[in-house]
Scaffold this motif. Sequence first.
Motif, PDB file in Angstrom:
ATOM      1  N   GLN A   1       0.832  -1.105  -0.094  1.00  0.00           N
ATOM      2  CA  GLN A   1      -0.006  -0.141   0.117  1.00  0.00           C
ATOM      3  C   GLN A   1       0.724   1.237   0.057  1.00  0.00           C
ATOM      4  OE1 GLN A   1      -2.412  -1.069   3.553  1.00  0.00           O
ATOM      5  NE2 GLN A   1      -4.014  -1.721   2.065  1.00  0.00           N
ATOM      6  N   ALA A   2       2.012   1.233   0.865  1.00  0.00           N
ATOM      7  CA  ALA A   2       2.943   2.242   0.736  1.00  0.00           C
ATOM      8  C   ALA A   2       3.622   2.548  -0.446  1.00  0.00           C
ATOM      9  CB  ALA A   2       3.983   2.436   1.755  1.00  0.00           C
TER      10      ALA A   2
ATOM     11  N   LEU B   1       0.898   4.342  -2.676  1.00  0.00           N
ATOM     12  CA  LEU B   1       1.089   5.622  -2.447  1.00  0.00           C
ATOM     13  C   LEU B   1       2.094   6.511  -3.147  1.00  0.00           C
ATOM     14  CD1 LEU B   1      -0.380   7.776  -0.907  1.00  0.00           C
ATOM     15  CD2 LEU B   1       0.868   7.351   1.078  1.00  0.00           C
ATOM     16  N   CYS B   2       3.264   5.890  -3.208  1.00  0.00           N
ATOM     17  CA  CYS B   2       4.479   6.460  -4.046  1.00  0.00           C
ATOM     18  C   CYS B   2       4.276   6.665  -5.283  1.00  0.00           C
ATOM     19  CB  CYS B   2       5.665   5.654  -3.450  1.00  0.00           C
ATOM     20  SG  CYS B   2       6.426   5.816  -1.822  1.00  0.00           S
TER      21      CYS B   2
ATOM     22  N   GLN C   1       1.283   6.621  -7.065  1.00  0.00           N
ATOM     23  CA  GLN C   1       0.415   7.752  -6.956  1.00  0.00           C
ATOM     24  C   GLN C   1       1.015   9.125  -6.963  1.00  0.00           C
ATOM     25  OE1 GLN C   1      -2.463   6.126  -4.293  1.00  0.00           O
ATOM     26  NE2 GLN C   1      -3.564   5.134  -5.735  1.00  0.00           N
ATOM     27  N   MET C   2       1.763   9.098  -5.885  1.00  0.00           N
ATOM     28  CA  MET C   2       2.401  10.603  -5.848  1.00  0.00           C
ATOM     29  C   MET C   2       3.344  11.083  -6.987  1.00  0.00           C
ATOM     30  SD  MET C   2       3.174  10.538  -1.598  1.00  0.00           S
ATOM     31  CE  MET C   2       4.372  11.969  -1.853  1.00  0.00           C
TER      32      MET C   2
ATOM     33  N   GLU D   1       1.363  12.236 -10.159  1.00  0.00           N
ATOM     34  CA  GLU D   1       0.363  13.528  -9.736  1.00  0.00           C
ATOM     35  C   GLU D   1       1.051  14.508 -10.877  1.00  0.00           C
ATOM     36  OE1 GLU D   1       0.717  15.155  -6.151  1.00  0.00           O
ATOM     37  OE2 GLU D   1      -0.344  13.648  -5.074  1.00  0.00           O
TER      38      GLU D   1
ATOM     39  N   CYS E   1      10.356   9.738  -0.953  1.00  0.00           N
ATOM     40  CA  CYS E   1       9.167   8.590  -1.093  1.00  0.00           C
ATOM     41  C   CYS E   1       9.556   7.501  -1.254  1.00  0.00           C
ATOM     42  CB  CYS E   1       8.347   9.082  -2.187  1.00  0.00           C
ATOM     43  SG  CYS E   1       6.918   7.896  -2.347  1.00  0.00           S
TER      44      CYS E   1
ATOM     45  N   LEU F   1       7.985   5.419   4.176  1.00  0.00           N
ATOM     46  CA  LEU F   1       6.602   5.882   4.332  1.00  0.00           C
ATOM     47  C   LEU F   1       5.842   5.061   5.399  1.00  0.00           C
ATOM     48  CD1 LEU F   1       4.828   7.027   0.883  1.00  0.00           C
ATOM     49  CD2 LEU F   1       4.078   7.547   3.155  1.00  0.00           C
TER      50      LEU F   1
END
Length: 177
Positions: free
Chosen positions: A104-105, A108-109, A111-112, A115, A133, A138
Motif C-alpha cells: 500500500q505504501a 501511494l508512492c 500515485q504521488m 500527480e 518517497c 513511508l
Amino acid sequence: MGSGSSPCASCKLLRRRCAKDCIFAPYFPPDDPHKFAIVHKVFGASNVSKMLQELPVHQRADAVSSLVYEANARMRDPVYGCVGAISYLQNQVSQLQMQLAVAQAEILCIQMQQEPEMPTTHHLNHHQSMMDCDAKSLLLSGSNTSDFSDQMPQFLSYTSSNNNVIQDPLKRESLWT
C-alpha cells in the motif's frame, strides 16, 4: 455392545467388554482405532470419560473432535500443541499484514509520482517529497504503522534490500497432514 457386533475402538484398545451404554461407542467407532488411541495416549481414557460424562449429549461429538485435534497437535508438538499451530498462523497473518502495508505504501508512492506538475511554489516541496518517497520510510513513519511494529513478532525483521518480510526460519511442515 456400543455399536453393532464389535466393540468400539476404546473398548477394543482397553481390552474390555463394550457395554450397551458405553460412553465412547458413539464417538470412537471400531473402524477408526487410531482416533481413540491417540486421544488415550495424550489424555487417558479415564479423563476422556469424565469429560464426556460432564457434557450434555449434544456437545460430546464436538468435544471429541476437539480432543482428537488437540491430541494430534500434541503428538506433533508436545510442548505447545494447538497453541503452537495458532501462533504459527498468527505469525503468518502478521507477515502478510506487513507485506500488505508495504504494498500500500508503494502504491501511494507511485500515485504521488504520477500527480500532475504543481505550480512553481509547490514544485520544490513536491520534488523534495518525491526524493523522500520510499515505501519503507513511508510505512515506518506513518501514523498507522505503530500498530504493526507493536504486534510484529520478534523473529520477523525488515530487510533493507527489498520490501519482503523475512520468513519464519523454523517454518514447519503442514500442521494438518
